[in-house]
Design an enzyme around this catalytic site. Structure first.
Site, short mmCIF file in Angstrom:
data_model
loop_
_atom_site.label_atom_id
_atom_site.label_comp_id
_atom_site.label_asym_id
_atom_site.label_seq_id
_atom_site.Cartn_x
_atom_site.Cartn_y
_atom_site.Cartn_z
N CYS A 1 -8.20 -10.18 -17.45
CA CYS A 1 -7.52 -10.89 -16.37
C CYS A 1 -6.21 -10.22 -15.96
CB CYS A 1 -7.28 -12.35 -16.75
SG CYS A 1 -8.81 -13.27 -16.94
N HIS B 1 -9.94 -14.87 1.08
CA HIS B 1 -9.77 -13.41 1.11
C HIS B 1 -8.30 -13.00 1.02
CE1 HIS B 1 -14.00 -13.63 2.01
NE2 HIS B 1 -14.08 -12.38 1.58
N GLU C 1 -12.21 -22.11 -11.37
CA GLU C 1 -12.09 -20.65 -11.29
C GLU C 1 -13.46 -20.00 -11.52
OE1 GLU C 1 -8.32 -18.41 -12.54
OE2 GLU C 1 -9.74 -18.09 -14.18
#
EC number: 4.-.-.-
Length: 136
Positions: free
Chosen positions: A24, A75, A126
């Protein structure tokens, strides 16, 4: 609360968790799923209807699904979003969504209405099996 308005949507964004020791900490993305639950004891007008018949407009709850160029998070590179910066964990993003959504809901309230009875719960996934809830 007599009424709870629910809206769900997704948006795709990328981020890096700065300082994270693992995958991550590298650039990666998610298809985030969001559930907004706004409860109210009263019905109100909205920008699109002037009668007291709504908790809020669904559009107000779904702002984040818009493309980043239109004020949403779709985005987006989340580390470039003001108020997030390098802290782009699910917890921080859920709180950000809550605060920004409540700003928008309050901006739509009629004069003299402080929205004191409005309660918002944000759930952010997530991944399909990892989520975070935020409410005040």
């Amino acid at each position: 609360m007599p009424w709870t308005l629910r809206a769900e949507f997704t948006f795709d964004s990328a981020h890096v968790i700065t300082g994270y020791d693992g995958p991550c900490g590298r650039l990666h993305g998610h298809t985030y799923r969001v559930r907004m639950e706004l409860s109210s004891e009263t019905l109100r007008p909205s920008a699109h209807v002037k009668r007291n018949i709504m908790v809020a407009d669904f559009r107000t709850l779904k702002w984040a699904k818009k493309d980043v160029e239109h004020g949403g998070l779709d985005h987006a590179f989340l580390n470039d979003v003001p108020d997030l910066g390098d802290d782009t964990t699910a917890e921080v993003i859920a709180a950000y969504l809550h605060h920004k959504t409540m700003e928008r809901v309050r901006a739509d309230l009629p004069d003299g209405d402080d929205g004191g009875d409005l309660k918002l719960r944000v759930t952010l996934w997530e991944t399909p099996d990892s989520s975070c809830e935020y409410w005040e």
